[in-house]
Design a protein around this motif. Structure first.
Motif, mmCIF file in Angstrom:
data_model
loop_
_atom_site.group_PDB
_atom_site.id
_atom_site.type_symbol
_atom_site.label_atom_id
_atom_site.label_comp_id
_atom_site.label_asym_id
_atom_site.label_seq_id
_atom_site.Cartn_x
_atom_site.Cartn_y
_atom_site.Cartn_z
ATOM 1 N N ILE A 21 0.844 -1.194 0.000
ATOM 2 C CA ILE A 21 0.000 0.000 0.000
ATOM 3 C C ILE A 21 0.878 1.242 0.000
ATOM 4 N N LEU A 48 -2.119 -1.470 9.852
ATOM 5 C CA LEU A 48 -2.094 -2.257 8.616
ATOM 6 C C LEU A 48 -0.885 -3.193 8.582
ATOM 7 N N GLU A 49 0.258 -2.693 9.044
ATOM 8 C CA GLU A 49 1.447 -3.540 9.057
ATOM 9 C C GLU A 49 1.316 -4.637 10.104
ATOM 10 N N HIS A 72 0.239 -6.238 6.140
ATOM 11 C CA HIS A 72 0.427 -5.487 4.906
ATOM 12 C C HIS A 72 1.776 -4.752 4.938
ATOM 13 N N ARG A 75 -0.875 3.147 9.379
ATOM 14 C CA ARG A 75 0.274 2.361 8.919
ATOM 15 C C ARG A 75 0.621 1.272 9.927
ATOM 16 N N TYR A 94 -10.014 -1.641 0.386
ATOM 17 C CA TYR A 94 -8.857 -1.938 -0.456
ATOM 18 C C TYR A 94 -9.161 -3.127 -1.383
ATOM 19 N N VAL A 103 3.302 -1.094 4.083
ATOM 20 C CA VAL A 103 2.851 0.275 3.826
ATOM 21 C C VAL A 103 4.052 1.182 3.572
ATOM 22 N N PHE A 114 0.874 5.199 0.813
ATOM 23 C CA PHE A 114 0.237 6.399 1.359
ATOM 24 C C PHE A 114 0.937 7.613 0.759
#
Length: 367
Positions: free
Chosen positions: A3, A28-29, A33, A25, A339, A35, A5
């Motif tokens: 992803i 999500l991490e 994911h 961030r 997403y 980022v 940003f």
């Protein structure tokens, strides 16, 4: 998922967008994911997966920078682009998405046209530019697969999905320490800029000299506020992030008269720390502040403002329970869904459980 940003606000500048990006961030991490953050360079040492864009100081708004350009070929391979502003870095993100044919999402954080009067100092010119600017941003937003905003209303002529930025409820919670154990303290924390209307808090301080007032923040209105503040008002610089829960927990009431917020994250963080909020009866607070977590007052009506504060001081409220719906885990579960849905073959706008965050008028007690 990789992803990107793309943001025009980032460290070392401290604001709601910066901390939202940091929190999203991290979450999500934590979910697995990867980022990457693309941001204007400045007095900040980039870490892993942080990619600065060459920039210049902003002559109109101190503390922020004007990004120039970075070649798309120097950026990592991404699965999705998520832009957090309409300025050059956001536009860089949209170009990346188009060139690489990846889905793109835009999150509307700030009504920039409301800052023109503060930056340009010439009223008629600022008004004219604001009228020109909004259609330009509308056209820009229509180039994304999906637009999100913290509340139902973003004053933009685009279809969008309400998605609050979310509160870190583990971080923002009532603290054991009380900085003001023997005083009634009313406070504010945030940018000291024109649209925040912190001068209204000074008016209340003059009206209620028996209370103490603490204003925490920095910005272009700092010096005028220092000159005008009565003796029962203390102005402090931005606090270290780790001190915010203690400060918010120590307040008896948090007050805001802002007209430039899209969610008012600091008010919900105060609620998460157990502190009621007195807020102007304007968007977004007409959706987020109610009897369960505070009171609203008529903007620029001193008597109404004092009454709202007194009501907050007098009543016990489960303010934390009232804002559980804004917890970051709810936001991030929906963000991951967005997403996955963005750029799908159906072309349908993904929906979220908006009633959880923004109940209709019959449910808006927030208790």
């Amino acid at each position: 998922m990789k992803i990107g940003f793309f943001t025009d606000s980032y460290f070392p500048e401290i604001d709601g967008v910066t901390y939202t990006i940091k929190l999203w961030r991290e979450e999500l991490e934590r979910a697995g994911h990867e980022v990457h953050v693309i941001y204007p360079d400045g007095d900040y040492e980039p870490g892993e997966r942080e990619h600065p864009v060459r920039s210049l100081p902003n002559p109109f708004y101190s503390g922020y920078r004007v990004p120039l350009y970075r070649r798309l070929s120097t950026l990592p391979e991404l699965d999705i682009v998520h832009c957090h502003g309409p300025a050059p870095v956001g536009r860089l993100g949209r170009r990346y998405a188009k060139k690489h044919d990846v889905p793109s999402i835009y999150t509307h954080h700030t009504p920039l046209e409301e800052y023109f009067h503060q930056s340009l100092k010439v009223g008629p010119l600022a008004t004219a530019l604001a009228k020109l600017y909004v259609p330009i941003e509308n056209a820009f937003l229509r180039g994304f697969d999906l637009v999100t905003a913290s509340t139902k209303r973003i004053d933009r002529n685009v279809e969008h999905v309400p998605l609050p930025v979310g509160i870190d409820m583990d971080f923002f919670q009532p603290a054991d320490e009380d900085w003001y154990p023997d005083r009634t303290v009313i406070g504010y924390s945030g940018r000291l800029s024109m649209e925040k209307n912190v001068e209204e808090l000074l008016r209340v301080a003059r009206e209620r000299p028996e209370y103490d007032f603490v204003v925490v923040g920095e910005g272009p209105r700092r010096e005028p506020l220092e000159r005008e503040a009565p003796d029962n008002v203390e102005l402090r610089d931005f606090l270290p992030r780790e001190d915010l829960p203690t400060f918010l927990s120590s307040l008896d009431t948090f007050v805001t008269a802002s007209t430039g917020d899209t969610l008012g994250l600091s008010t919900l963080e105060a609620n998460a720390c157990g502190t009621p909020v007195a807020a102007a009866d304007v968007a977004p607070f007409d959706q987020t502040i109610g009897p369960g977590n505070g009171e609203r007052f008529e903007l620029r009506d001193l008597d109404s403002m004092v009454t709202a504060i007194e009501s907050c001081l007098a009543a016990d409220r489960d303010t934390r329970g009232a804002v559980e719906r804004y917890a970051i885990d709810h936001t991030l579960s929906h963000l991951e869904h967005l997403y996955e849905s963005a750029g799908s073959a159906t072309g349908e706008t993904p929906t979220t459980a908006t009633d959880r965050w923004f109940p209709d008028d019959s449910q808006r007690s927030l208790d």
